[in-house]
Design an enzyme around this catalytic site. Structure first.
Site, PDB file in Angstrom:
ATOM      1  N   ASP A  62     -23.606 -38.887   4.943  1.00 54.76           N
ATOM      2  CA  ASP A  62     -24.620 -38.173   5.717  1.00 54.76           C
ATOM      3  C   ASP A  62     -25.907 -38.990   5.673  1.00 54.76           C
ATOM      4  O   ASP A  62     -25.958 -40.044   5.035  1.00 54.76           O
ATOM      5  CB  ASP A  62     -24.797 -36.743   5.179  1.00 54.76           C
ATOM      6  CG  ASP A  62     -25.292 -36.735   3.731  1.00 54.76           C
ATOM      7  OD1 ASP A  62     -25.598 -37.820   3.187  1.00 54.76           O
ATOM      8  OD2 ASP A  62     -25.351 -35.642   3.152  1.00 54.76           O
ATOM      9  N   CYS A  69       2.340 -22.473  -2.735  1.00 55.19           N
ATOM     10  CA  CYS A  69       1.672 -23.779  -2.726  1.00 55.19           C
ATOM     11  C   CYS A  69       2.552 -24.831  -3.399  1.00 55.19           C
ATOM     12  O   CYS A  69       3.175 -24.572  -4.428  1.00 55.19           O
ATOM     13  CB  CYS A  69       0.332 -23.679  -3.448  1.00 55.19           C
ATOM     14  SG  CYS A  69      -0.560 -25.237  -3.556  1.00 55.19           S
ATOM     15  N   HIS A  92      -6.092 -27.735  -6.905  1.00 53.13           N
ATOM     16  CA  HIS A  92      -5.396 -26.758  -6.062  1.00 53.13           C
ATOM     17  C   HIS A  92      -6.190 -26.439  -4.790  1.00 53.13           C
ATOM     18  O   HIS A  92      -5.632 -26.439  -3.685  1.00 53.13           O
ATOM     19  CB  HIS A  92      -5.123 -25.455  -6.821  1.00 53.13           C
ATOM     20  CG  HIS A  92      -4.745 -24.353  -5.887  1.00 53.13           C
ATOM     21  ND1 HIS A  92      -3.473 -24.217  -5.365  1.00 53.13           N
ATOM     22  CD2 HIS A  92      -5.509 -23.394  -5.285  1.00 53.13           C
ATOM     23  CE1 HIS A  92      -3.465 -23.212  -4.510  1.00 53.13           C
ATOM     24  NE2 HIS A  92      -4.683 -22.692  -4.444  1.00 53.13           N
ATOM     25  N   CYS A 112       1.354 -27.776  -4.537  1.00 52.54           N
ATOM     26  CA  CYS A 112       0.546 -28.752  -5.275  1.00 52.54           C
ATOM     27  C   CYS A 112       1.045 -28.897  -6.717  1.00 52.54           C
ATOM     28  O   CYS A 112       1.760 -28.039  -7.235  1.00 52.54           O
ATOM     29  CB  CYS A 112      -0.938 -28.386  -5.233  1.00 52.54           C
ATOM     30  SG  CYS A 112      -1.502 -27.275  -6.528  1.00 52.54           S
ATOM     31  N   ASP A 153     -16.509 -30.712   7.007  1.00 49.71           N
ATOM     32  CA  ASP A 153     -16.683 -30.964   5.572  1.00 49.71           C
ATOM     33  C   ASP A 153     -17.342 -29.738   4.985  1.00 49.71           C
ATOM     34  O   ASP A 153     -18.054 -29.017   5.683  1.00 49.71           O
ATOM     35  CB  ASP A 153     -17.599 -32.166   5.317  1.00 49.71           C
ATOM     36  CG  ASP A 153     -19.052 -31.797   5.515  1.00 49.71           C
ATOM     37  OD1 ASP A 153     -19.489 -31.681   6.668  1.00 49.71           O
ATOM     38  OD2 ASP A 153     -19.755 -31.573   4.502  1.00 49.71           O
ATOM     39  N   CYS A 200       0.205 -25.940  -9.070  1.00 49.13           N
ATOM     40  CA  CYS A 200       1.028 -24.730  -8.894  1.00 49.13           C
ATOM     41  C   CYS A 200       2.471 -24.950  -9.350  1.00 49.13           C
ATOM     42  O   CYS A 200       3.162 -24.010  -9.725  1.00 49.13           O
ATOM     43  CB  CYS A 200       0.985 -24.278  -7.436  1.00 49.13           C
ATOM     44  SG  CYS A 200      -0.609 -23.567  -7.005  1.00 49.13           S
TER      45      CYS A 200
HETATM   46 ZN   LIG Z   1      -1.595 -25.142  -5.630  1.00 47.87          ZN
END
Ligand SMILES: [Zn+2]
Length: 378
Positions: A92, A310, A341, A312, A272, A315
């Site tokens: 930015d 999820c 996560h 990820c 963002d 998880c």
């Molecule tokens: Zn997750």
């Protein structure tokens, strides 16, 4: 490899899937950019960001200019090398933080004079200086300095900020084009920022004025700062309708998980927000069923993952009970796992949004997200 943007597919609403290419790789759009304030996405290593599939992150010029300083980063080979991040970076202009964090700021036509929030030292940020600092950082995409005003803004304040933003954009563009060429090729892309507060005619006027400066991409700034989301969407729609379809459009500082598809439906390609990372550090987890406030006593013996849907790595391995314990015990790992996560969740929403555009069912995806987030966790 240089810069390009290509729209691959657009649906009836104007949502599009595209590909932004920078010298640091390809970015599939629409994209959510995790915020790496001081050359670090808080609580995540660059290895983790790569594993999460982040193709572009954001860096804050204000913070990097004050510490460690853009000249040091230039000397050490630029921001990519300094932070060991090989993929794309957008910086930015520093303006937003000057207006929100610094003390004793004084705005003149020349620029904005402010005192560092770190040590009280005095600095002058001009449109030219903001361009120079970002060139020194060597980000792939740089933003022009704009005047940010508080909202709700009276019309006169919005008009005067708009006027100054256009003049500053012209100066930034001129300065950038003089210095940004390396061996005959652009070293960076510079985006303009449309202002105009919550006045539709001022938004349109700002967009028209910036189009004359021929930026390769355009951002919509000064929104999602407290106004109702319907108004954010209305203003974004007014601006997006005027922006050239073959150039990327960036809506700055948004948004909540269930809102991302709304902005994409208006033709936004880039977003963002500090929300997924900041909320994670405050024990607020975003899941496919809504928000999970993991400190809640109901999770003390919960052996389920944060979000059973999820994929990820957090998880797959850890339970809600463990996460809750880490937060209760003040362990650093709590922030690391929660951030991992949440960023995965945001990037996965963007993947689902792109898929929905391909299959022509973005509206359905969006209303399902809103319904889940209105209902809360089951
Ligand atoms: Zn997750």
């Amino acid at each position: 490899m240089s810069f390009s943007f290509e729209v691959k597919k657009a649906d009836a609403s104007g949502a599009r899937v595209g590909r932004l290419t920078t010298p640091h790789g390809a970015v599939t759009t629409p994209v959510f950019m995790p915020v790496g304030t001081a050359a670090s996405v808080k609580a995540l290593t660059q290895e983790a960001l790569e594993e999460l599939g982040a193709e572009i992150i954001l860096g804050n010029t204000y913070h990097l200019y004050l510490r460690p300083g853009h000249e040091l980063i230039r000397k050490l080979g630029g921001l990519h090398r300094f932070m060991a991040w090989p993929r794309s970076i957008l910086t930015d202009s520093g303006g937003y933080q000057v207006f929100s964090l610094s003390e004793l700021r004084k705005i003149t036509d020349e620029g904005v004079r402010f005192r560092s929030h770190l040590d009280g030292s005095e600095h002058l940020l001009t449109p030219e200086k903001a361009a120079e600092v970002q060139l020194a950082l060597g980000s792939d995409i740089a933003m022009v300095l704009d005047e940010c005003i508080e909202t709700p803004a009276p019309r006169e304040a919005a008009e005067s900020a708009l006027k100054r933003t256009t003049v500053w954009a012209g100066r930034a563009r001129k300065h950038f084009l003089e210095y940004a060429t390396r061996n005959g090729e652009l070293a960076q892309w510079q985006f303009g920022i449309v202002q105009g507060a919550t006045f539709a005619d001022l938004r349109r006027e700002s967009a028209r004025q910036l189009l004359e400066l021929d930026f390769p991409g355009y951002a919509v700034g000064g929104l999602a700062v407290g106004e109702p989301q319907a108004l954010t969407c209305e203003m974004t729609g007014e601006v997006a309708a005027l922006l050239p379809s073959e150039r990327p459009r960036y809506l700055m500082g948004v948004g909540r998980p269930e809102q991302l598809a709304d902005y994409v439906a208006l033709g936004i390609d880039m977003m963002d927000c500090v929300l997924p990372t900041r909320a994670a550090r405050h024990a607020c987890l975003y899941t496919s069923e809504g928000r999970v406030l993991i400190k809640n006593a109901r999770y003390a013996q919960d052996t389920q993952p944060i979000d059973p849907a999820c994929s990820c790595s957090v998880c797959r391995r850890y339970s809600r009970a463990y996460l809750r314990h880490l937060f209760a015990a003040g362990e650093i790992t709590a922030a690391i796992l929660a951030t991992h996560h949440n960023v995965h969740f945001y990037l996965d929403i963007m993947r689902q949004i792109r898929e929905a555009i391909e299959f022509g069912n973005l509206a359905k995806f969006s209303s399902a997200m809103h319904a889940r987030y209105a209902a809360g966790p089951s």
